[in-house]
Write a protein that holds these residues in place. Structure first.
Motif, short mmCIF file in Angstrom:
data_model
loop_
_atom_site.label_atom_id
_atom_site.label_comp_id
_atom_site.label_asym_id
_atom_site.label_seq_id
_atom_site.Cartn_x
_atom_site.Cartn_y
_atom_site.Cartn_z
N ILE A 62 14.39 -16.66 -5.22
CA ILE A 62 12.75 -15.53 -5.13
C ILE A 62 12.39 -15.81 -4.06
N SER A 108 10.49 -13.85 -5.14
CA SER A 108 11.38 -12.53 -4.62
C SER A 108 11.73 -12.91 -3.09
N ALA A 112 11.30 -11.34 -13.67
CA ALA A 112 12.29 -12.49 -12.40
C ALA A 112 13.26 -13.60 -12.93
N SER A 143 16.21 -3.95 -2.60
CA SER A 143 14.44 -4.93 -3.94
C SER A 143 13.19 -3.79 -3.41
N TRP A 168 14.05 -8.06 -9.80
CA TRP A 168 13.38 -8.16 -8.79
C TRP A 168 12.24 -7.16 -8.15
#
Length: 308
Positions: free
Chosen positions: A2, A7, A96, A123, A179
């Motif tokens: 992430i 992320s 998440a 994303s 995400w």
């Protein structure tokens, strides 16, 4: 993996105190290298050594949390835990964690890293759609066309019309979707919550969520599995700190393009570890996605530029 406190987009939560372009670029490249190593380690320990992806997620992010605890305490852990949005934090972290699980499941399947990381870059495209549908933001025709072009690039990479297509290739896209939901909630909560509160709840709540998903097929890692997962956890913590450092020393608009370097880094890592060489369509599709994201970023910055 992430980015931006777990992320792959630029972190809106870390303010820039001064603009040092070289330092920002270096820190972002360090983060990219760390994440490339994390992806290869995670895929090797799950695909080659047989450790369930849910176990990989739990151990990896628990170790990352332990490594980051001194940083959290130094920035005021008790004060950061004070919030009036407890349920929203739970929902945000759940999004998440689902993204994490889907991504690691894709690596364990295995989806080649070159394909997975390129699809993961969609994303911001999902975030643009979500900002229009959920946050009721005004989305221009140019942003809509750029978003559609980005998804067209993803289709080039997926190539569902070929015999090579597998349903597991959709897992990185699903991870990108969750995400994006996480990023939208960050944007929504940032109006009333401090950046440290958002980060602290993410790091703390991700562990119990991951352990609940890991318990049904619990297994103790072997020594070799444990060493690789521990290394990935340490590198995850280092990557998160590098991203935070990048956005604290340089303007977000400058360092964001360096995030795209994660693609060739992951391609190289996948080739070195697994011998996976991407086809030509990867670079075409990735170029379309990167171009679309770059245009969206420019349009959003222009839309939020203060009128003098």
């Amino acid at each position: 993996m992430i980015r931006r406190t777990f992320s792959s987009d630029p972190d809106p939560m870390v303010p820039s105190r001064r603009h040092s372009p070289l330092a920002g670029a270096v820190w972002m490249m360090v983060a990219g290298l760390c994440f490339a190593a994390v992806n290869s380690l995670s895929q090797y320990v799950s695909f080659k050594l047989g450790l369930a992806s849910t176990q990989v997620a739990f151990h990896q992010y628990l170790i990352a949390l332990i490594c980051l605890l001194p940083w959290l305490v130094r920035h005021g852990l008790r004060q950061s835990l004070m919030t009036n949005q407890f349920r929203l934090h739970l929902l945000r972290v759940l999004l998440a964690v689902i993204g994490i699980q889907l991504w690691l499941w894709a690596l364990a399947f295995p989806v080649p890293i070159w394909q997975g990381i390129a699809l993961l870059m969609t994303s911001p495209l999902f975030a643009t759609l979500g900002s229009a549908l959920l946050l009721k933001e005004q989305v221009s025709r140019a942003r809509i066309l750029a978003t559609l072009a980005g998804f067209a690039g993803a289709m080039v990479i997926l190539a569902p019309w070929t015999d090579e297509f597998n349903w597991a290739s959709l897992l990185p896209v699903a991870a990108a979707l969750f995400w994006a939901g996480y990023s939208l909630m960050v944007r929504y909560q940032a109006a009333n919550e401090s950046s440290h509160t958002i980060v602290v709840y993410l790091l703390i709540f991700s562990t119990p969520f991951n352990v609940m998903l890991a318990l049904p097929e619990w297994q103790w890692p072997s020594e070799s599995q444990w060493l690789l997962v521990a290394a990935s956890g340490v590198l995850t913590a280092l990557a998160q700190m590098s991203i935070a450092r990048a956005y604290s020393v340089a303007e977000a608009s400058f360092v964001q393009p360096f995030d795209f370097a994660k693609l060739p880094m992951n391609v190289l890592a996948g080739w070195l570890v697994f011998g996976w060489a991407p086809p030509g369509r990867l670079w075409l599709g990735a170029a379309i996605i990167i171009g679309a994201i770059t245009l969206l970023t420019h349009l959003e910055q222009r839309a939020h530029k203060p009128v003098s």
